[in-house]
Design an enzyme around this catalytic site. Sequence first.
Site, PDB file in Angstrom:
ATOM      1  N   GLU A 273       0.825  -1.210   0.000  1.00 36.16           N
ATOM      2  CA  GLU A 273       0.000   0.000   0.000  1.00 36.16           C
ATOM      3  C   GLU A 273       0.858   1.259   0.000  1.00 36.16           C
ATOM      4  O   GLU A 273       0.742   2.098   0.896  1.00 36.16           O
ATOM      5  CB  GLU A 273      -0.889   0.014   1.255  1.00 36.16           C
ATOM      6  CG  GLU A 273      -1.785  -1.190   1.419  1.00 36.16           C
ATOM      7  CD  GLU A 273      -2.442  -1.253   2.793  1.00 36.16           C
ATOM      8  OE1 GLU A 273      -2.090  -0.451   3.694  1.00 36.16           O
ATOM      9  OE2 GLU A 273      -3.313  -2.113   2.975  1.00 36.16           O
ATOM     10  N   PRO A 274       1.744   1.430  -0.969  1.00 38.73           N
ATOM     11  CA  PRO A 274       2.570   2.632  -0.961  1.00 38.73           C
ATOM     12  C   PRO A 274       1.730   3.872  -1.283  1.00 38.73           C
ATOM     13  O   PRO A 274       0.833   3.815  -2.116  1.00 38.73           O
ATOM     14  CB  PRO A 274       3.584   2.367  -2.073  1.00 38.73           C
ATOM     15  CG  PRO A 274       2.868   1.473  -3.029  1.00 38.73           C
ATOM     16  CD  PRO A 274       1.981   0.602  -2.180  1.00 38.73           C
ATOM     17  N   GLY A 275       2.036   4.952  -0.608  1.00 42.60           N
ATOM     18  CA  GLY A 275       1.390   6.225  -0.913  1.00 42.60           C
ATOM     19  C   GLY A 275       2.456   7.219  -1.309  1.00 42.60           C
ATOM     20  O   GLY A 275       2.713   7.485  -2.486  1.00 42.60           O
ATOM     21  N   ARG A 312       2.472  20.173   6.213  1.00 41.51           N
ATOM     22  CA  ARG A 312       3.511  19.260   6.701  1.00 41.51           C
ATOM     23  C   ARG A 312       4.648  19.951   7.477  1.00 41.51           C
ATOM     24  O   ARG A 312       5.087  19.428   8.494  1.00 41.51           O
ATOM     25  CB  ARG A 312       4.096  18.420   5.546  1.00 41.51           C
ATOM     26  CG  ARG A 312       3.043  17.608   4.790  1.00 41.51           C
ATOM     27  CD  ARG A 312       3.640  16.521   3.920  1.00 41.51           C
ATOM     28  NE  ARG A 312       4.262  15.498   4.726  1.00 41.51           N
ATOM     29  CZ  ARG A 312       5.533  15.409   4.959  1.00 41.51           C
ATOM     30  NH1 ARG A 312       6.368  16.257   4.400  1.00 41.51           N
ATOM     31  NH2 ARG A 312       6.008  14.477   5.746  1.00 41.51           N
ATOM     32  N   TYR A 316       4.574  18.313  11.116  1.00 35.60           N
ATOM     33  CA  TYR A 316       5.546  17.223  11.335  1.00 35.60           C
ATOM     34  C   TYR A 316       6.993  17.711  11.331  1.00 35.60           C
ATOM     35  O   TYR A 316       7.911  16.897  11.177  1.00 35.60           O
ATOM     36  CB  TYR A 316       5.430  16.172  10.226  1.00 35.60           C
ATOM     37  CG  TYR A 316       4.036  15.702   9.903  1.00 35.60           C
ATOM     38  CD1 TYR A 316       3.318  14.918  10.800  1.00 35.60           C
ATOM     39  CD2 TYR A 316       3.452  16.022   8.694  1.00 35.60           C
ATOM     40  CE1 TYR A 316       2.047  14.476  10.487  1.00 35.60           C
ATOM     41  CE2 TYR A 316       2.178  15.571   8.371  1.00 35.60           C
ATOM     42  CZ  TYR A 316       1.481  14.808   9.276  1.00 35.60           C
ATOM     43  OH  TYR A 316       0.223  14.362   8.954  1.00 35.60           O
ATOM     44  N   CYS A 344      -2.591  33.911   9.821  1.00 37.00           N
ATOM     45  CA  CYS A 344      -2.297  34.561  11.096  1.00 37.00           C
ATOM     46  C   CYS A 344      -1.952  33.555  12.182  1.00 37.00           C
ATOM     47  O   CYS A 344      -2.711  33.363  13.141  1.00 37.00           O
ATOM     48  CB  CYS A 344      -3.470  35.436  11.494  1.00 37.00           C
ATOM     49  SG  CYS A 344      -3.776  36.660  10.231  1.00 37.00           S
TER      50      CYS A 344
HETATM   51  N1  LLP Z   1      -1.421   1.929   4.518  1.00 34.86           N
HETATM   52  C1  LLP Z   1      -1.913   2.377   5.679  1.00 34.86           C
HETATM   53  C2  LLP Z   1      -2.760   1.489   6.483  1.00 34.86           C
HETATM   54  C3  LLP Z   1      -1.606   3.679   6.118  1.00 34.86           C
HETATM   55  O1  LLP Z   1      -2.078   4.125   7.292  1.00 34.86           O
HETATM   56  C4  LLP Z   1      -0.788   4.517   5.324  1.00 34.86           C
HETATM   57  C5  LLP Z   1      -0.456   5.887   5.735  1.00 34.86           C
HETATM   58  C6  LLP Z   1      -0.319   4.004   4.098  1.00 34.86           C
HETATM   59  C7  LLP Z   1      -0.641   2.703   3.738  1.00 34.86           C
HETATM   60  C8  LLP Z   1       0.552   4.801   3.172  1.00 34.86           C
HETATM   61  O2  LLP Z   1       1.758   5.112   3.773  1.00 34.86           O
HETATM   62  P1  LLP Z   1       2.933   5.819   2.929  1.00 34.86           P
HETATM   63  O3  LLP Z   1       3.416   4.834   1.926  1.00 34.86           O
HETATM   64  O4  LLP Z   1       2.350   7.030   2.294  1.00 34.86           O
HETATM   65  O5  LLP Z   1       3.940   6.151   3.958  1.00 34.86           O
HETATM   66  N2  LLP Z   1       0.204  12.887   6.628  1.00 34.86           N
HETATM   67  C9  LLP Z   1       1.446  12.256   6.998  1.00 34.86           C
HETATM   68  C10 LLP Z   1       1.481  10.785   6.615  1.00 34.86           C
HETATM   69  C11 LLP Z   1       0.356   9.966   7.185  1.00 34.86           C
HETATM   70  C12 LLP Z   1       0.398   8.518   6.781  1.00 34.86           C
HETATM   71  C13 LLP Z   1      -0.813   7.799   7.219  1.00 34.86           C
HETATM   72  N3  LLP Z   1      -0.906   6.430   6.800  1.00 34.86           N
HETATM   73  C14 LLP Z   1       2.594  13.031   6.360  1.00 34.86           C
HETATM   74  O6  LLP Z   1       2.363  14.015   5.683  1.00 34.86           O
HETATM   75  O7  LLP Z   1       3.748  12.684   6.560  1.00 34.86           O
END
Ligand code: LLP
Length: 425
Positions: A273-275, A312, A316, A344
């Site tokens: 599940e890459p994002g 971000r 973070y 602001c």
């Molecule tokens: N699968 C699950 C169950 C997740 O909770 C997440 C991310 C992903 C996959 C995808 O993860 P990735 O490959 O993108 O790392 N808003 C934060 C990141 C929150 C991630 C939440 N879960 C940021 O801007 O760093």
Amino acid sequence: MDHFVYRGGALHAEDVALATIAEHVGTPFYCYAAATLRRHYRVFRDALAGVDSQVFYALKANSNLAVVALLAAEGAGADVVSEGEIRRALAAGVPPERIVFSGVGKSESEIAFALDSRIHQFNVESEPELIVLSRLAAARQVTADIAIRINPDVDAATHAKITTGKRENKFGIAWPYAREVYRRAAALPAIAVRGIAVHIGSQLTDLGPFEAAFRIVADAVRMLRQDGHRIDRLDFGGGLGVPYGEEAPPSPAAYGAAVKRIAGQLGCRLMFEPGRLLVANAGILVTRVIYVKKSDDRTFVIVDAAMNDLIRPTLYEAKHTVVTVRERPAGAESSRVDVVGPVCETGDYLALDHPLPTVHAGELLAIRTAGAYGAVMASSYNSRPIVPEVLVSAGRYSVVRSRPSYRDMLSGESIPDWARSEASR
Ligand code: LLP
């Protein structure tokens, strides 16, 4: 590698000058390069060659329909966490049998919608969720394929707010306690136990925690099979980090090799599940300098993008690289500045103490590595219109989410008669 490069002294997205887009769309805007999206997808997929695998793109990173459609056309499925994301995935052309539903708080109506949509798998995070899923699936006379998300109690060594695999985090069911939940799941009607899911955090820059978690999963496969469960799917979540600046995260190839080493021989279909990895470096946020404000010891570059457009840095402590759209000669002098927005709040900054050449009011800057968790986390705080998004492919571009007008922004609100002052009634 991305496709935001200087050509003839000006930063381009693929073959399109960003200044051209800024002229037509106005600023700020997000800009995505289709070639980078495709390239990242292919690099990740190729890293998994030789094993039975499927990529489920985590929509939460960037759920713009055009981005999802482009990845779906490459073969990606979707990892979703809400009914809204299921609807987006379907609207973008992801087939339901390539949708996985994750999340700790799936509501009954969301589960019902997912069942009616015939999605591939539910990644269940608690026993009460399992019971609701069983009841709703039984009522529809369908079987829900499930994985249970286990919490392996592994420290992902990333920012505390995006660490998910420690016992104290709300995610998953603690392993080995989850073994008992598997037993109960197998006894429930309309539930088919198929696999194990794990996701320990985001922006991981070291393979160690992944390997620790994957080994726990591999051991769990053996134990659960001994208990009589059919385990033929493993979902390894997302989390692979990207370089925002100096970081050197493991390559997809190294990650893939570790996965194959640990889980390649288990006879399971491997799911991912890459994002961030797919979209972060495929996007930038383009903004215009409004004012340059100097005091005796600080320079504030005040731009027209703000924390509501890219949260971000302040949420973070993320460090995004800022560059000028007009190229400066190599070796041009630079000084340390704070790049801040008009909102602001003291936390409204895009970069602090960041090296930048001398910039002037009216010129364009680009904030890099903004394709993931950028536009999706944007708000209209301070009544600023939601930032538009533009997708570039080779020499063409399209606005894939337009900037709302001020009329649009006010249109969903109303003033009840009793809330108006006597005088205006
Ligand atoms: N699968 C699950 C169950 C997740 O909770 C997440 C991310 C992903 C996959 C995808 O993860 P990735 O490959 O993108 O790392 N808003 C934060 C990141 C929150 C991630 C939440 N879960 C940021 O801007 O760093």
